[in-house]
Design an enzyme around this catalytic site. Structure first.
Site, PDB file in Angstrom:
ATOM      1  N   LYS A 271       1.018  -1.071   0.072  1.00  0.00           N
ATOM      2  CA  LYS A 271      -0.008   0.185   0.076  1.00  0.00           C
ATOM      3  C   LYS A 271       1.100   1.060   0.357  1.00  0.00           C
ATOM      4  CE  LYS A 271      -3.760   2.213   2.054  1.00  0.00           C
ATOM      5  NZ  LYS A 271      -5.182   1.962   3.900  1.00  0.00           N
TER       6      LYS A 271
ATOM      7  N   SER B 294      -9.694   1.778   2.926  1.00  0.00           N
ATOM      8  CA  SER B 294      -8.792   2.431   2.395  1.00  0.00           C
ATOM      9  C   SER B 294      -8.016   1.892   1.540  1.00  0.00           C
ATOM     10  CB  SER B 294      -8.503   3.725   2.795  1.00  0.00           C
ATOM     11  OG  SER B 294      -6.895   2.976   3.707  1.00  0.00           O
TER      12      SER B 294
ATOM     13  N   SER C  51      -9.767  -0.701   7.154  1.00  0.00           N
ATOM     14  CA  SER C  51      -8.918   0.010   5.633  1.00  0.00           C
ATOM     15  C   SER C  51      -8.421  -1.610   5.272  1.00  0.00           C
ATOM     16  CB  SER C  51      -8.207   1.013   5.922  1.00  0.00           C
ATOM     17  OG  SER C  51      -9.403   1.744   5.761  1.00  0.00           O
TER      18      SER C  51
HETATM   19  N1  GLN Z   1     -13.295   3.157   6.175  1.00  0.00           N
HETATM   20  C1  GLN Z   1     -12.692   4.360   7.484  1.00  0.00           C
HETATM   21  C2  GLN Z   1     -12.537   5.286   7.206  1.00  0.00           C
HETATM   22  O1  GLN Z   1     -13.270   6.307   6.312  1.00  0.00           O
HETATM   23  C3  GLN Z   1     -11.825   3.278   7.376  1.00  0.00           C
HETATM   24  C4  GLN Z   1     -10.993   3.621   7.268  1.00  0.00           C
HETATM   25  C5  GLN Z   1      -9.004   2.695   7.414  1.00  0.00           C
HETATM   26  O2  GLN Z   1      -9.443   2.134   7.980  1.00  0.00           O
HETATM   27  N2  GLN Z   1      -7.753   3.407   6.791  1.00  0.00           N
HETATM   28  O3  GLN Z   1     -12.111   6.743   8.085  1.00  0.00           O
END
Ligand code: GLN
Length: 466
Positions: A76, A151, A175
């Site tokens: 990532k 994400s 994410s």
């Molecule tokens: N969907 C969650 C958010 O928008 C999780 C994001 C993440 O785990 N980096 O914050």
């Protein structure tokens, strides 16, 4: 095709010298050439991937034998690899070159893994669909008009389409598990502190964990065992000692009181069918109550932006990345941050500074911290009577790109994933079949949460879910 092998299968063939790392990496690179223009899973493919593979083959010829030696992985874009770009999918860091290796990268490098490239994600990992990337969304391999999830959407899409054998992601509120569910792969969020965060671009430091996207639970265990452990560069990291479990004795708790609204009926059906199957394998299934879990989203969307606003203060146009000049220093900051950060990142910085400001700190931040402590206690208590807590990972399959333009409706999808980050527990998403939407079969995942340090329970149950 070699790239369709799991890591465990490929490692076996490499060990027996039936295939080489160069061949395996070549197969992934071919797949990337075919799929990536449409899916936008990789933001960059490393031009020296084949050379890394050659070096792995040389190491094997000289007697080295780690299971990840010569295994091609994707990383990532918010995890630092020395000498390479790490943009966190942001204009702010578009040209930033990492000056050191994240600890997880160092460990994988020592094991001999091949890094194929850096994968797309929501900007600074803020999002659940990969639509907040400054470089366009990663698309869902099962229906390219839909999101890959986020994400870590690029990592999940890369693994699902065999453009990598496995991948690293990061998980602050789901994410890794969210895109794993949407793309049909296994996604692990380790216990807080089980994996070093050194070299991970920080979002919410008390929530962030580097996690694993893989084709199977075995593969995710293999990568986890390689990257976990105490690291002097991260004072919150520690060794975890895994307990022993056996599938036929698992007690699985299900907080059905959380399933009241917003969940698609066929997702719930898949979930119940999966539990039934586990029951037939000898697991005991029981209803449990997590009284404060309904507050988890509200708590998360206070604590996460608070921490993110503090972490992102370092992007001031002086020390890192984008630097725009204005009339004076204040103006430099405003210009740089205004141009460098996308809409969602700015929204969260504003929310975060608001809940931390004097006058609102007590009303929001302090209350959220207290609720988080309560939630953690409830999880600890529940996990004394059951070994695992099961929920669907996401309440729906992947949505259409642009389908949730209202940020609140996107935040609501995180209902089942944010709790494990608030409580620090390890959690895994395992594919539990597909549901049909507009003539397409879309994967959905089941999430298991275990007690702190009990990743082994997640791997055992993960190997059983079919
Ligand atoms: N969907 C969650 C958010 O928008 C999780 C994001 C993440 O785990 N980096 O914050």
């Amino acid at each position: 095709m070699l790239n369709e092998l799991s890591i465990t299968e490929a490692a076996d063939k490499l060990r027996k010298k039936e295939i080489s790392a160069v061949e395996l990496t070549g197969a992934c690179l071919e797949e990337i050439e075919k799929n990536n223009p449409e899916l936008n899973a990789y933001l960059e493919v490393f031009s020296d991937a084949k050379e890394q593979a050659q070096a792995a083959d040389v190491r094997r010829a000289s007697g080295e034998n780690h299971a990840l030696l010569g295994i091609p992985l994707a990383v990532k874009d918010n995890i630092l690899i020395e000498g390479r770009r790490a943009s966190a999918a942001s204009k702010m860091l578009e040209n930033y070159i990492a000056t050191y290796d994240a600890t997880v990268i160092k460990k994988l490098r020592d094991a001999g893994a091949v890094f194929l490239g850096r994968t797309n994600c929501d900007e600074f990992a803020m999002g659940g669909s990969n639509e907040n990337s400054a470089f366009g969304p990663a698309r869902n391999p099962h229906d390219a008009s839909r999101v890959a999830g986020g994400s870590s959407g690029g990592s999940a899409a890369a693994v699902a389409t065999h453009m990598a054998l496995g991948a690293l992601g990061s998980d602050t509120g789901g994410s890794v598990r969210d895109p794993a569910s949407f793309c049909g792969v296994v996604g692990l969020k380790p216990t807080y502190g089980a994996v070093s965060r050194s070299g991970l671009i920080a979002m919410g430091s008390s929530l962030d964990q580097i996690g694993v996207l893989a084709k199977t639970a075995e593969d995710s265990e293999l990568i986890f065992n390689t990257i976990s452990g105490h690291d002097p560069l991260d004072s919150t990291s520690r060794e975890i000692s895994n307990s022993q479990f056996s599938i036929s004795k698992f007690r699985i708790g299900v907080p059905r009181h959380l399933f009241a609204q917003g969940m698609d009926a066929d997702v719930l059906e898949r979930f119940e069918a999966t539990l039934k199957d586990l029951k037939q394998k000898g697991c005991e299934i029981a209803d449990i109550e997590l009284p404060s879990a309904g507050l988890a989203l509200a708590v998360y969307y206070i604590i996460m932006p608070a921490e993110a606003s503090a972490n992102l203060a370092r992007f001031d146009g002086v020390r890192y990345g984008l630097s725009l000049r204005g009339e004076n220093l204040q103006d430099d900051y405003a210009k740089t941050r205004g141009a460098g950060f996308g809409l969602e990142v700015r929204r969260r910085i504003m929310l975060g500074t608001y809940v931390l400001s004097s006058g609102y700190y007590d009303a929001y931040y302090e209350k959220a911290v207290a609720a988080r402590a309560k939630l953690r206690m409830e999880f600890e208590k529940a996990l004394e009577s059951v070994d695992l807590i099961a929920t669907p990972t996401m309440p729906t399959p992947a949505w259409k790109i642009g389908g949730k333009s209202d940020p609140l409706s996107a935040y609501l999808s995180d209902i089942f994933t944010v709790t494990a980050n608030l409580t620090g527990n390890p959690a895994i998403s395992i594919p539990m079949g597909v549901v049909a939407r507009e003539g397409k079969s879309l994967p959905v995942g089941i999430q298991f949460t275990a007690a702190h340090g009990d990743e082994s329970a997640l791997f055992i149950v993960g190997k059983e879910v079919k």
